[in-house]
Design a protein around this motif. Sequence first.
Motif, PDB file in Angstrom:
ATOM      1  N   GLN A 170     -12.969  15.985  10.402  1.00  0.00           N
ATOM      2  CA  GLN A 170     -12.332  16.956  11.285  1.00  0.00           C
ATOM      3  C   GLN A 170     -11.142  17.530  10.526  1.00  0.00           C
ATOM      4  OE1 GLN A 170     -10.050  16.831  15.553  1.00  0.00           O
ATOM      5  NE2 GLN A 170     -12.206  16.201  15.547  1.00  0.00           N
ATOM      6  N   ALA A 171     -11.030  18.841  10.539  1.00  0.00           N
ATOM      7  CA  ALA A 171      -9.962  19.518   9.811  1.00  0.00           C
ATOM      8  C   ALA A 171      -9.290  20.521  10.734  1.00  0.00           C
ATOM      9  CB  ALA A 171     -10.512  20.223   8.577  1.00  0.00           C
ATOM     10  N   ALA A 172      -7.985  20.709  10.532  1.00  0.00           N
ATOM     11  CA  ALA A 172      -7.255  21.647  11.381  1.00  0.00           C
ATOM     12  C   ALA A 172      -6.044  22.195  10.646  1.00  0.00           C
ATOM     13  CB  ALA A 172      -6.818  20.966  12.678  1.00  0.00           C
ATOM     14  N   TYR A 173      -5.728  23.430  10.947  1.00  0.00           N
ATOM     15  CA  TYR A 173      -4.519  24.076  10.444  1.00  0.00           C
ATOM     16  C   TYR A 173      -3.790  24.649  11.654  1.00  0.00           C
ATOM     17  CZ  TYR A 173      -1.307  27.259   8.096  1.00  0.00           C
ATOM     18  OH  TYR A 173      -0.175  27.900   7.671  1.00  0.00           O
ATOM     19  N   GLY A 174      -2.527  24.218  11.851  1.00  0.00           N
ATOM     20  CA  GLY A 174      -1.808  24.640  13.043  1.00  0.00           C
ATOM     21  C   GLY A 174      -0.411  25.152  12.762  1.00  0.00           C
ATOM     22  N   VAL A 175       0.105  25.924  13.700  1.00  0.00           N
ATOM     23  CA  VAL A 175       1.440  26.515  13.599  1.00  0.00           C
ATOM     24  C   VAL A 175       2.162  26.342  14.927  1.00  0.00           C
ATOM     25  CG1 VAL A 175       2.745  28.664  13.354  1.00  0.00           C
ATOM     26  CG2 VAL A 175       0.790  28.218  11.856  1.00  0.00           C
ATOM     27  N   GLU A 208      -6.304  26.080  14.523  1.00  0.00           N
ATOM     28  CA  GLU A 208      -7.727  26.340  14.312  1.00  0.00           C
ATOM     29  C   GLU A 208      -8.352  25.036  13.801  1.00  0.00           C
ATOM     30  OE1 GLU A 208     -10.906  29.067  14.705  1.00  0.00           O
ATOM     31  OE2 GLU A 208      -8.774  29.348  15.177  1.00  0.00           O
ATOM     32  N   THR A 209      -9.404  24.592  14.483  1.00  0.00           N
ATOM     33  CA  THR A 209      -9.958  23.265  14.244  1.00  0.00           C
ATOM     34  C   THR A 209     -11.450  23.328  13.962  1.00  0.00           C
ATOM     35  OG1 THR A 209      -8.317  22.299  15.741  1.00  0.00           O
ATOM     36  CG2 THR A 209     -10.234  20.947  15.209  1.00  0.00           C
ATOM     37  N   SER A 210     -11.857  22.596  12.958  1.00  0.00           N
ATOM     38  CA  SER A 210     -13.274  22.339  12.694  1.00  0.00           C
ATOM     39  C   SER A 210     -13.563  20.953  13.242  1.00  0.00           C
ATOM     40  CB  SER A 210     -13.553  22.395  11.189  1.00  0.00           C
ATOM     41  OG  SER A 210     -14.840  21.892  10.890  1.00  0.00           O
ATOM     42  N   LEU A 211     -14.374  20.876  14.296  1.00  0.00           N
ATOM     43  CA  LEU A 211     -14.604  19.612  14.987  1.00  0.00           C
ATOM     44  C   LEU A 211     -15.190  18.566  14.060  1.00  0.00           C
ATOM     45  CD1 LEU A 211     -14.645  17.934  17.581  1.00  0.00           C
ATOM     46  CD2 LEU A 211     -16.876  18.934  18.099  1.00  0.00           C
ATOM     47  N   ALA A 212     -16.207  18.925  13.288  1.00  0.00           N
ATOM     48  CA  ALA A 212     -16.841  17.975  12.366  1.00  0.00           C
ATOM     49  C   ALA A 212     -17.677  18.753  11.360  1.00  0.00           C
ATOM     50  CB  ALA A 212     -17.706  16.976  13.122  1.00  0.00           C
ATOM     51  N   ARG A 213     -17.505  18.404  10.092  1.00  0.00           N
ATOM     52  CA  ARG A 213     -18.270  19.043   9.033  1.00  0.00           C
ATOM     53  C   ARG A 213     -18.340  18.087   7.852  1.00  0.00           C
ATOM     54  NH1 ARG A 213     -17.588  22.277   4.413  1.00  0.00           N
ATOM     55  NH2 ARG A 213     -18.950  24.114   4.261  1.00  0.00           N
ATOM     56  N   ARG A 214     -19.451  18.128   7.163  1.00  0.00           N
ATOM     57  CA  ARG A 214     -19.640  17.286   5.981  1.00  0.00           C
ATOM     58  C   ARG A 214     -19.988  18.178   4.798  1.00  0.00           C
ATOM     59  NH1 ARG A 214     -23.790  14.153   7.683  1.00  0.00           N
ATOM     60  NH2 ARG A 214     -22.478  12.478   8.525  1.00  0.00           N
ATOM     61  N   PRO A 215     -19.092  18.377   3.818  1.00  0.00           N
ATOM     62  CA  PRO A 215     -17.704  17.890   3.742  1.00  0.00           C
ATOM     63  C   PRO A 215     -16.802  18.690   4.683  1.00  0.00           C
ATOM     64  CG  PRO A 215     -18.143  19.334   1.890  1.00  0.00           C
ATOM     65  CD  PRO A 215     -19.459  19.177   2.624  1.00  0.00           C
ATOM     66  N   GLY A 216     -15.532  18.307   4.766  1.00  0.00           N
ATOM     67  CA  GLY A 216     -14.607  18.982   5.660  1.00  0.00           C
ATOM     68  C   GLY A 216     -14.375  20.427   5.271  1.00  0.00           C
ATOM     69  N   LEU A 217     -14.137  21.270   6.264  1.00  0.00           N
ATOM     70  CA  LEU A 217     -13.870  22.686   6.012  1.00  0.00           C
ATOM     71  C   LEU A 217     -12.491  22.827   5.363  1.00  0.00           C
ATOM     72  CD1 LEU A 217     -15.351  25.374   6.529  1.00  0.00           C
ATOM     73  CD2 LEU A 217     -14.016  25.608   8.627  1.00  0.00           C
ATOM     74  N   GLU A 218     -12.405  23.708   4.392  1.00  0.00           N
ATOM     75  CA  GLU A 218     -11.155  23.880   3.660  1.00  0.00           C
ATOM     76  C   GLU A 218     -10.047  24.391   4.591  1.00  0.00           C
ATOM     77  OE1 GLU A 218     -14.017  25.176   2.890  1.00  0.00           O
ATOM     78  OE2 GLU A 218     -14.631  24.380   0.932  1.00  0.00           O
ATOM     79  N   LEU A 219      -8.839  23.889   4.398  1.00  0.00           N
ATOM     80  CA  LEU A 219      -7.713  24.296   5.229  1.00  0.00           C
ATOM     81  C   LEU A 219      -7.371  25.768   5.036  1.00  0.00           C
ATOM     82  CD1 LEU A 219      -5.342  21.199   4.961  1.00  0.00           C
ATOM     83  CD2 LEU A 219      -7.003  21.752   6.740  1.00  0.00           C
ATOM     84  N   SER A 220      -7.641  26.308   3.847  1.00  0.00           N
ATOM     85  CA  SER A 220      -7.380  27.731   3.620  1.00  0.00           C
ATOM     86  C   SER A 220      -8.278  28.589   4.500  1.00  0.00           C
ATOM     87  CB  SER A 220      -7.594  28.076   2.142  1.00  0.00           C
ATOM     88  OG  SER A 220      -8.923  27.767   1.738  1.00  0.00           O
ATOM     89  N   ARG A 259      -1.123  20.390   8.965  1.00  0.00           N
ATOM     90  CA  ARG A 259      -2.396  20.349   8.232  1.00  0.00           C
ATOM     91  C   ARG A 259      -3.023  18.992   8.487  1.00  0.00           C
ATOM     92  NH1 ARG A 259       1.528  22.694   5.159  1.00  0.00           N
ATOM     93  NH2 ARG A 259       1.128  24.818   4.398  1.00  0.00           N
ATOM     94  N   CYS A 260      -4.253  18.999   8.910  1.00  0.00           N
ATOM     95  CA  CYS A 260      -4.883  17.765   9.351  1.00  0.00           C
ATOM     96  C   CYS A 260      -6.291  17.665   8.776  1.00  0.00           C
ATOM     97  CB  CYS A 260      -4.925  17.742  10.877  1.00  0.00           C
ATOM     98  SG  CYS A 260      -5.531  16.216  11.582  1.00  0.00           S
ATOM     99  N   LEU A 261      -6.623  16.508   8.215  1.00  0.00           N
ATOM    100  CA  LEU A 261      -7.962  16.253   7.698  1.00  0.00           C
ATOM    101  C   LEU A 261      -8.216  14.754   7.781  1.00  0.00           C
ATOM    102  CD1 LEU A 261     -10.509  17.403   6.196  1.00  0.00           C
ATOM    103  CD2 LEU A 261      -9.356  16.760   4.071  1.00  0.00           C
ATOM    104  N   PHE A 262      -9.198  14.359   8.574  1.00  0.00           N
ATOM    105  CA  PHE A 262      -9.494  12.929   8.672  1.00  0.00           C
ATOM    106  C   PHE A 262     -10.992  12.716   8.886  1.00  0.00           C
ATOM    107  CE2 PHE A 262      -8.325  14.289  12.987  1.00  0.00           C
ATOM    108  CZ  PHE A 262      -9.394  13.809  13.741  1.00  0.00           C
TER     109      PHE A 262
END
Length: 414
Positions: free
Chosen positions: A162-167, A216-228, A253-256
């Motif tokens: 799961q990846a996310a970029y937030g403000v 903006e969040t990517s719920l689940a992806r293999r591999p994780g979606l790039e933060l850019s 910035r979140c990636l786990f």
Amino acid sequence: MPTRTVNTTFDVLVVGAGPAGLSLVAHLAEQGLSVGCLAPNGLEPWPNTYGVWVDEIEPLGYTDMLEHRWSDVRAHFGDRPLRLERSYGCFDNAKLQRHFCEQSERGDVTWLRGRAQHVTHTGAYSELTDDHERRYRARLIVDTSGHFPVLVERPKSDPAFQAAYGVTGRFSAPPVEPGSMMLMDYRDGFLSDAEKREPTFLYAMDLGDGRFFVEETSLARRPGLELSVLKDRLERRLAHYGVTILEVDEVERCLFPMGLEPPLKTQRVVGFGGAASMVHPASGYLVAATLRLAPVLARTIAEQLGRDEAEMSQVAKAAWQTVWPEANLRQRALYRFGLEALLGFDTDQLQHFFQAFFRLPPHLWQGYLGGTLARPALANAMLGVFRHASFPVRGALTRRALSPDRRWLLRALR
């Protein structure tokens, strides 16, 4: 080179000082145990935003630790928003951290600064060496250092992320309805057809005083979606909604990982939180589960250490059984099947899937997200989604059940 002497001996040494580690330290101290807490930078502020469903923490007495709370919680999977009729909250990290520190200070707790390197086990004690070659002894070591711990072994796996970029900041117009919280906004009118094959959603909340948090969040992806990519999508989404960012207070910035295999339960170092693969495989939730389990695990450890002639491998075994009882491992296999199904959906399919999901009776979708459903109820929830789902989603779920991923269903039935 001379060998350094052991500095300190504890009943329990906890590695890590995030929410999982600090909550466990506090409850272990409450049990009258001597506790060491080792963290690379000591008690530094927690950087992430921790959102929780309010009803999950009410029985634990943590609602006073919330910085924000919303009764108007929405999700958007199509033409109109869906009201979820369930309150959501966001922790005041400093307040929650201070609460656990004050609770800990009423017991015998030593705060240590350093990064765990390796551990050896000799009889009744385990000995940990940190990155400064300092050594600490403890009857039991619990690793809460995060998703990729140094001391806990787990089987190899291929996790999704799961990846996310937030403000957090101020905007030209409210990015969500004032006073509300948006759990998931999957509207995708600003994306190309190719981009829609990599679904993302907006997670946003009104913080009051003209400030908002948008992510903006990517719920689940293999591999994780790039933060850019997520940063770009967030800016484009806001522009599509007629909103621009005026001031940025904080960036998150979140990636786990999601779906990591649970650790080997035969090892003498016990894992907890992310180190024990406790992240919900299909939703990414973790904090409420660790807060719920911390006092239970602390009691188990105290009871085991208090036994006459306690054997440390048996203490660790009992602790692991508390973290991962067999019923929960079978339950997790069903969640893992759910994760694999989500990975195969594009944005349109995910919208239809979640429309079906939130048509379930509230106790089923709430329990699914919280990881609290027993296996029969969990299976009932999954069948309910299948019944309510559109034909394309049903077809995708059926193909997944006939694919090699059916091993997760078979594991759940063992």
